[in-house]
Write a protein that holds these residues in place. Sequence first.
Motif, PDB file in Angstrom:
ATOM      1  N   CYS A  26       3.214   4.346  -4.389  1.00 56.70           N
ATOM      2  CA  CYS A  26       3.567   2.934  -4.301  1.00 56.70           C
ATOM      3  C   CYS A  26       2.323   2.147  -3.932  1.00 56.70           C
ATOM      4  CB  CYS A  26       4.664   2.730  -3.255  1.00 56.70           C
ATOM      5  SG  CYS A  26       5.083   0.988  -2.966  1.00 56.70           S
ATOM      6  N   VAL A  27       2.029   1.115  -4.707  1.00 55.14           N
ATOM      7  CA  VAL A  27       0.877   0.261  -4.451  1.00 55.14           C
ATOM      8  C   VAL A  27       1.357  -1.176  -4.336  1.00 55.14           C
ATOM      9  CG1 VAL A  27      -1.351  -0.533  -5.310  1.00 55.14           C
ATOM     10  CG2 VAL A  27      -0.633   1.821  -5.739  1.00 55.14           C
ATOM     11  N   ILE A  46       6.225  -6.351  -3.599  1.00 54.16           N
ATOM     12  CA  ILE A  46       6.303  -4.912  -3.350  1.00 54.16           C
ATOM     13  C   ILE A  46       5.989  -4.649  -1.884  1.00 54.16           C
ATOM     14  CG2 ILE A  46       5.345  -2.650  -3.908  1.00 54.16           C
ATOM     15  CD1 ILE A  46       4.720  -3.680  -6.678  1.00 54.16           C
ATOM     16  N   SER A  47       6.838  -3.878  -1.242  1.00 52.09           N
ATOM     17  CA  SER A  47       6.647  -3.485   0.145  1.00 52.09           C
ATOM     18  C   SER A  47       6.851  -1.975   0.243  1.00 52.09           C
ATOM     19  CB  SER A  47       7.627  -4.229   1.063  1.00 52.09           C
ATOM     20  OG  SER A  47       7.473  -3.827   2.398  1.00 52.09           O
ATOM     21  N   CYS A  48       5.748  -1.249   0.350  1.00 53.46           N
ATOM     22  CA  CYS A  48       5.814   0.217   0.299  1.00 53.46           C
ATOM     23  C   CYS A  48       6.339   0.797   1.615  1.00 53.46           C
ATOM     24  CB  CYS A  48       4.433   0.792   0.001  1.00 53.46           C
ATOM     25  SG  CYS A  48       3.782   0.296  -1.606  1.00 53.46           S
ATOM     26  N   MET A  49       7.030   1.917   1.479  1.00 53.04           N
ATOM     27  CA  MET A  49       7.521   2.665   2.632  1.00 53.04           C
ATOM     28  C   MET A  49       6.819   4.006   2.685  1.00 53.04           C
ATOM     29  SD  MET A  49      11.634   1.958   2.813  1.00 53.04           S
ATOM     30  CE  MET A  49      11.971   2.590   1.176  1.00 53.04           C
ATOM     31  N   GLN A 102      11.486  -0.537  -2.895  1.00 50.56           N
ATOM     32  CA  GLN A 102      10.095  -0.821  -2.552  1.00 50.56           C
ATOM     33  C   GLN A 102       9.575  -1.981  -3.400  1.00 50.56           C
ATOM     34  OE1 GLN A 102       7.676   2.661  -1.003  1.00 50.56           O
ATOM     35  NE2 GLN A 102       8.745   3.647  -2.695  1.00 50.56           N
ATOM     36  N   ASP A 103      10.068  -2.077  -4.625  1.00 47.65           N
ATOM     37  CA  ASP A 103       9.796  -3.231  -5.475  1.00 47.65           C
ATOM     38  C   ASP A 103      11.030  -4.127  -5.420  1.00 47.65           C
ATOM     39  OD1 ASP A 103       9.290  -5.088  -7.429  1.00 47.65           O
ATOM     40  OD2 ASP A 103       8.754  -3.652  -8.980  1.00 47.65           O
ATOM     41  N   PRO A 134      14.976   1.220  14.258  1.00 46.19           N
ATOM     42  CA  PRO A 134      14.052   0.080  14.375  1.00 46.19           C
ATOM     43  C   PRO A 134      14.125  -0.835  13.157  1.00 46.19           C
ATOM     44  CG  PRO A 134      12.857   2.051  13.745  1.00 46.19           C
ATOM     45  CD  PRO A 134      14.276   2.489  14.022  1.00 46.19           C
ATOM     46  N   LEU A 135      13.767  -2.101  13.363  1.00 46.09           N
ATOM     47  CA  LEU A 135      13.728  -3.096  12.299  1.00 46.09           C
ATOM     48  C   LEU A 135      12.279  -3.386  11.926  1.00 46.09           C
ATOM     49  CD1 LEU A 135      16.429  -5.704  13.392  1.00 46.09           C
ATOM     50  CD2 LEU A 135      16.575  -4.090  11.491  1.00 46.09           C
ATOM     51  N   PHE A 136      12.041  -3.536  10.639  1.00 42.23           N
ATOM     52  CA  PHE A 136      10.710  -3.874  10.135  1.00 42.23           C
ATOM     53  C   PHE A 136      10.834  -5.070   9.202  1.00 42.23           C
ATOM     54  CE2 PHE A 136       7.708  -3.617   6.601  1.00 42.23           C
ATOM     55  CZ  PHE A 136       6.503  -3.685   7.270  1.00 42.23           C
ATOM     56  N   THR A 137      10.016  -6.086   9.433  1.00 41.24           N
ATOM     57  CA  THR A 137      10.059  -7.285   8.593  1.00 41.24           C
ATOM     58  C   THR A 137       8.675  -7.558   8.017  1.00 41.24           C
ATOM     59  OG1 THR A 137       9.638  -8.744  10.468  1.00 41.24           O
ATOM     60  CG2 THR A 137      11.946  -8.312   9.905  1.00 41.24           C
ATOM     61  N   SER A 138       8.639  -8.077   6.800  1.00 42.45           N
ATOM     62  CA  SER A 138       7.384  -8.463   6.168  1.00 42.45           C
ATOM     63  C   SER A 138       7.654  -9.604   5.202  1.00 42.45           C
ATOM     64  CB  SER A 138       6.740  -7.281   5.439  1.00 42.45           C
ATOM     65  OG  SER A 138       7.579  -6.827   4.389  1.00 42.45           O
TER      66      SER A 138
END
Length: 216
Positions: A26-27, A46-49, A102-103, A134-138
């Motif tokens: 993933c890029v 796109i936010s990769c995991m 992720q996309d 946990p929560l992750f935001t971007s």
Amino acid sequence: MAALPRLLRAAALALLLWAGFCSAVCVEVPSETEAVQGNPMKLLCISCMKREEVTASTVVEWFYRPPEGGKDEPIYEYRKTNHEFPSRFSGRLQWNGSKDMQDVSITVLNVTLNDSGIYTCNITREFEFEIHRPLFTSSRLIHLTVVEEAGEDFTSVISEIMMYILLVFLTLWLLIEMVYCYRKVSKAEEAAQESATDYLAIPSENKENCAVPVEE
């Protein structure tokens, strides 16, 4: 300057093509920032995991703000299901996200000059670990400019030439790596075959003498 994101995006896609032979990669490729009136425009987000973060619940929110300023207006949301908010984009938004979330891109159909502005892509993930969640935001910002006709300046021509050079370089690199790996495997197989041949050539009585004596 608009050609620079296209160059980065093309280079990242080329790396994806090369890396696809080995494993899924993933890029986080930046979105294009210029659209042509009347054409569809994909707003790339796109936010990769990481591998250990695959199990997660994802919520995606898309907002739009006019170029002259104002508040962010919600236009699209993904929360287990797709939801399009009433707005100037009603009936013109299409989900283009991937199954692994992720996309999380969307496409604006039949782009108009009034679609220029700032688009915000908010991603919220709740990871499902055994001990805690946990929560992750971007967020991703896309400053989109809509033009009447597609123009091609000198910078974009240079970027396309560099893209093709990069593709050729990556292709040659891949071929060299494949040849190197093939020769390495072939040598290992030849060495194993020679060892087996040498062992078979030893007389049977010598093979018995090779055994290590066991002391009582």
